[in-house]
Design a protein around this motif. Structure first.
Motif, PDB file in Angstrom:
ATOM      1  N   CYS A  88       0.801  -1.231   0.000  1.00  0.00           N
ATOM      2  CA  CYS A  88       0.000   0.000   0.000  1.00  0.00           C
ATOM      3  C   CYS A  88       0.833   1.282   0.000  1.00  0.00           C
ATOM      4  O   CYS A  88       0.433   2.272  -0.619  1.00  0.00           O
ATOM      5  N   GLN A  91       1.919   1.732  -3.536  1.00  0.00           N
ATOM      6  CA  GLN A  91       0.818   2.208  -4.372  1.00  0.00           C
ATOM      7  C   GLN A  91       0.588   3.699  -4.151  1.00  0.00           C
ATOM      8  O   GLN A  91       0.378   4.463  -5.090  1.00  0.00           O
ATOM      9  N   GLN A  92       0.639   4.099  -2.887  1.00  0.00           N
ATOM     10  CA  GLN A  92       0.299   5.470  -2.532  1.00  0.00           C
ATOM     11  C   GLN A  92       1.395   6.463  -2.920  1.00  0.00           C
ATOM     12  O   GLN A  92       1.116   7.526  -3.455  1.00  0.00           O
ATOM     13  N   GLY A  94       4.381   5.788  -4.862  1.00  0.00           N
ATOM     14  CA  GLY A  94       4.931   5.620  -6.209  1.00  0.00           C
ATOM     15  C   GLY A  94       6.334   6.194  -6.353  1.00  0.00           C
ATOM     16  O   GLY A  94       7.239   5.888  -5.579  1.00  0.00           O
ATOM     17  N   GLY A 109       2.999  -1.795  -7.366  1.00  0.00           N
ATOM     18  CA  GLY A 109       1.699  -1.519  -6.737  1.00  0.00           C
ATOM     19  C   GLY A 109       0.914  -2.777  -6.404  1.00  0.00           C
ATOM     20  O   GLY A 109       1.295  -3.903  -6.757  1.00  0.00           O
ATOM     21  N   THR A 110      -0.222  -2.563  -5.750  1.00  0.00           N
ATOM     22  CA  THR A 110      -0.985  -3.685  -5.206  1.00  0.00           C
ATOM     23  C   THR A 110      -1.618  -4.580  -6.282  1.00  0.00           C
ATOM     24  O   THR A 110      -1.795  -5.758  -6.065  1.00  0.00           O
ATOM     25  N   GLN A 111      -1.958  -3.996  -7.438  1.00  0.00           N
ATOM     26  CA  GLN A 111      -2.552  -4.835  -8.498  1.00  0.00           C
ATOM     27  C   GLN A 111      -1.486  -5.443  -9.399  1.00  0.00           C
ATOM     28  O   GLN A 111      -1.800  -6.180 -10.320  1.00  0.00           O
ATOM     29  N   ASN A 112      -0.210  -5.075  -9.175  1.00  0.00           N
ATOM     30  CA  ASN A 112       0.838  -5.447 -10.131  1.00  0.00           C
ATOM     31  C   ASN A 112       1.732  -6.589  -9.668  1.00  0.00           C
ATOM     32  O   ASN A 112       2.696  -6.943 -10.345  1.00  0.00           O
ATOM     33  N   THR A 132       2.820   1.028 -10.824  1.00  0.00           N
ATOM     34  CA  THR A 132       1.757   1.167  -9.822  1.00  0.00           C
ATOM     35  C   THR A 132       0.411   1.483 -10.476  1.00  0.00           C
ATOM     36  O   THR A 132      -0.385   2.236  -9.923  1.00  0.00           O
ATOM     37  N   LEU A 134      -3.364   1.270 -11.370  1.00  0.00           N
ATOM     38  CA  LEU A 134      -4.500   0.760 -10.596  1.00  0.00           C
ATOM     39  C   LEU A 134      -5.727   0.860 -11.500  1.00  0.00           C
ATOM     40  O   LEU A 134      -6.194   1.947 -11.795  1.00  0.00           O
ATOM     41  N   THR A 178      -5.539   2.772  -2.009  1.00  0.00           N
ATOM     42  CA  THR A 178      -4.312   2.003  -2.265  1.00  0.00           C
ATOM     43  C   THR A 178      -4.583   0.652  -2.903  1.00  0.00           C
ATOM     44  O   THR A 178      -3.696   0.059  -3.504  1.00  0.00           O
ATOM     45  N   ARG A 179      -5.802   0.143  -2.743  1.00  0.00           N
ATOM     46  CA  ARG A 179      -6.091  -1.189  -3.307  1.00  0.00           C
ATOM     47  C   ARG A 179      -7.139  -1.122  -4.408  1.00  0.00           C
ATOM     48  O   ARG A 179      -7.490  -2.143  -4.995  1.00  0.00           O
TER      49      ARG A 179
END
Ligand code: SAM
Ligand code: SF4
Length: 462
Positions: A88, A91-92, A94, A109-112, A132, A134, A178-179
């Motif tokens: 997180c 993500q936030q 970067g 990032g969280t989806q990556n 990152t 999203l 963040t997610r």
């Protein structure tokens, strides 16, 4: 470590924060093993360090920054070491992380995380060091555990992430930022993952999401299906069917009270292996604070849910999360939180001082509560919770409980177990058995945080 590992690059992952981050770290570890890395048990010698970070409160974020500072010094001894920041904070923040900490190789990032290996390769070849992105519409890749690699054998208890992100935008919370938006995994992928785990000896599974109650509401979770046709109660039933293959216990977390349906409550009476335990975060005992938090339920509605749960499952153990010192929380508001605590008599709770988070609505709210008032409220709340937890635990004295054996932290002796209600039971002496075995214990003593028990039928593994 296997001698074949001697020439492999090595990784070390440090995980901060919630169980979802724990699960993401396991996924990254598996991807790295599949790419030829071996796990290192020391930070200093690892070729790659991953910090999987949490930004839920400012303190969690500060810890990451100070660790990055320490790692910078360590690079003098191990200049080829690569450092990756995931989760997180990544993500936030970067690119800001790279600006402050130029020794960081990759911010992911969280989806990556599923792109970790190619992203690392690209970053070390002079490509971008920040990945990152999203997406609102995002398919969580199908990903099954792989125990054929030289990974540690699966423990008897595992978490499965069933969804990512959150659409609720509670005004204090950084998670939707963040997610990203809420996305549910395909039900078949989840059931397959659970099956692989059970076939490899896992006895207890916890399904994880920020709000599991809304599983399947924002996207279809059945190939070619429509959203909303397959929901969380059905997923619970389908995973519980693995009892046939050896699954003994099923749990889930977390439930936002606003979406806790009668159908889901009924599952506690209908699904044998669903444990009588529920984490139901209330956050505050005052309706006006709940409104400012954007929680979308009232205390009366919450107490209604508690009643329904007790009717369906009288032995259910309830736990909660509380935030004290939310902007504008008056003494009278806080007293309502204390009253709620005495009304529900939670078995346990996690309580936090409100921490303003960047990008959230509440960060701009007026009437911040002074730090010393927050601290005093937190202490009062926690002291009362400890008293109630002790009283609750004493209610088990003299009862017989099924406990699932687990190793003591820090050694492999099986001298403790866990009840279906999720209470730890310390045993008088280590038991000859395997983690995940279920025995019956008589509860002979209760403390604030655990119980003590005597095994009734030594040798009779259920
Ligand atoms: N999705 C869960 C829910 O709705 O209950 C909560 C997930 S959050 C990761 C875990 C807990 O952290 C929350 O229940 C809340 O009590 C706490 N938390 C979140 N943001 C916070 C903040 N800004 N300050 C203090 N505590 C916070
Ligand atoms: Fe945060 Fe609220 Fe979503 Fe929970 S439901 S993750 S507290 S925004």
């Amino acid at each position: 470590m296997n001698t074949n590992n001697q020439h492999k690059p090595t990784f070390f992952i440090k995980t901060f924060g919630c169980q979802m981050n724990e699960r993401d770290s396991e996924i990254m570890a598996q991807l790295l093993r599949e790419a030829g890395y071996a796990e290192s048990f020391t930070v200093n010698e690892a070729s790659l360090i991953i910090l999987n970070t949490c930004s839920i409160r400012a303190k969690a974020e500060q810890k990451v920054m100070s660790l990055l500072g320490y790692l910078r010094k360590n690079l003098k001894k191990n200049p080829n070491q690569k450092i990756c920041v995931a989760g997180c904070v990544a993500q936030q923040e970067g690119i800001e992380i790279i600006k402050k900490m130029p020794h960081v190789t990759l911010v992911i990032g969280t989806q990556n995380i599923y792109q970790l290996v190619p992203a690392l390769h690209y970053a070390t070849q002079g490509g971008s060091r920040v990945l990152t992105s999203l997406q609102d519409k995002y398919d969580i890749p199908r990903f099954l555990p792989n125990f054929s690699l030289d990974s540690p054998a699966p423990p008897f208890r595992k978490f499965i992430t069933i969804m990512q992100g959150c659409n609720n935008f509670c005004s204090y919370c950084v998670v939707p930022h963040t997610r990203g938006r809420e996305v549910s995994r395909l039900a078949a992928d989840i059931v397959d993952e659970a099956r692989v785990l059970v076939e490899n000896g896992v006895k207890e599974i916890t399904l994880l999401g920020q709000n599991v109650n809304s599983y399947g509401k924002t996207n279809s979770v059945v190939e070619g299906g429509v959203r909303g046709e397959y929901g969380f109660p059905r997923l619970l039933t389908d995973v519980a069917a693995l009892a046939e293959k050896g699954l003994r216990r099923l749990r889930f977390t977390t439930s936002n009270p606003k979406d806790l349906t009668d159908e889901l409550i009924a599952c506690f009476g209908e699904i044998d292996i669903l444990c009588p335990q529920l984490h139901l975060p209330v956050q505050a005992g005052s309706d006006s604070v709940l409104k400012k938090m954007n929680r979308k339920y009232s205390i009366a509605g919450y107490l209604d849910l508690v009643d329904k749960l007790h009717k369906v499952c009288p032995s259910i153990a309830l736990t909660t999360d509380i935030i004290v010192g939310f902007p504008g929380e008056s003494d009278a508001d806080f007293e309502q939180t204390m009253t709620l605590l005495d009304t529900v008599r939670y078995h346990g709770s996690f309580s936090f001082k409100y921490s303003p988070r960047p990008g959230t609505k509440a960060a701009k709210f007026p009437d911040a509560v002074p730090e010393e008032v927050k601290s005093a409220r937190l202490t009062r709340f926690q002291q009362r919770q400890d008293e109630i937890s002790l009283e609750r635990n004493q209610e088990y004295i003299g009862s017989r409980q099924k406990i699932m054996l687990e190793p003591e932290i820090g050694n492999s002796l099986l001298s403790r177990g866990r009840t279906e209600s999720n209470h730890i039971v310390h045993l008088q002496e280590p038991i000859d058995g395997s983690p995940g075995d279920i025995l019956t214990a008589e509860i002979i003593h209760a403390g604030q945080h655990s119980l003590q028990g005597k095994i009734e039928t030594q040798g009779a593994v259920l």
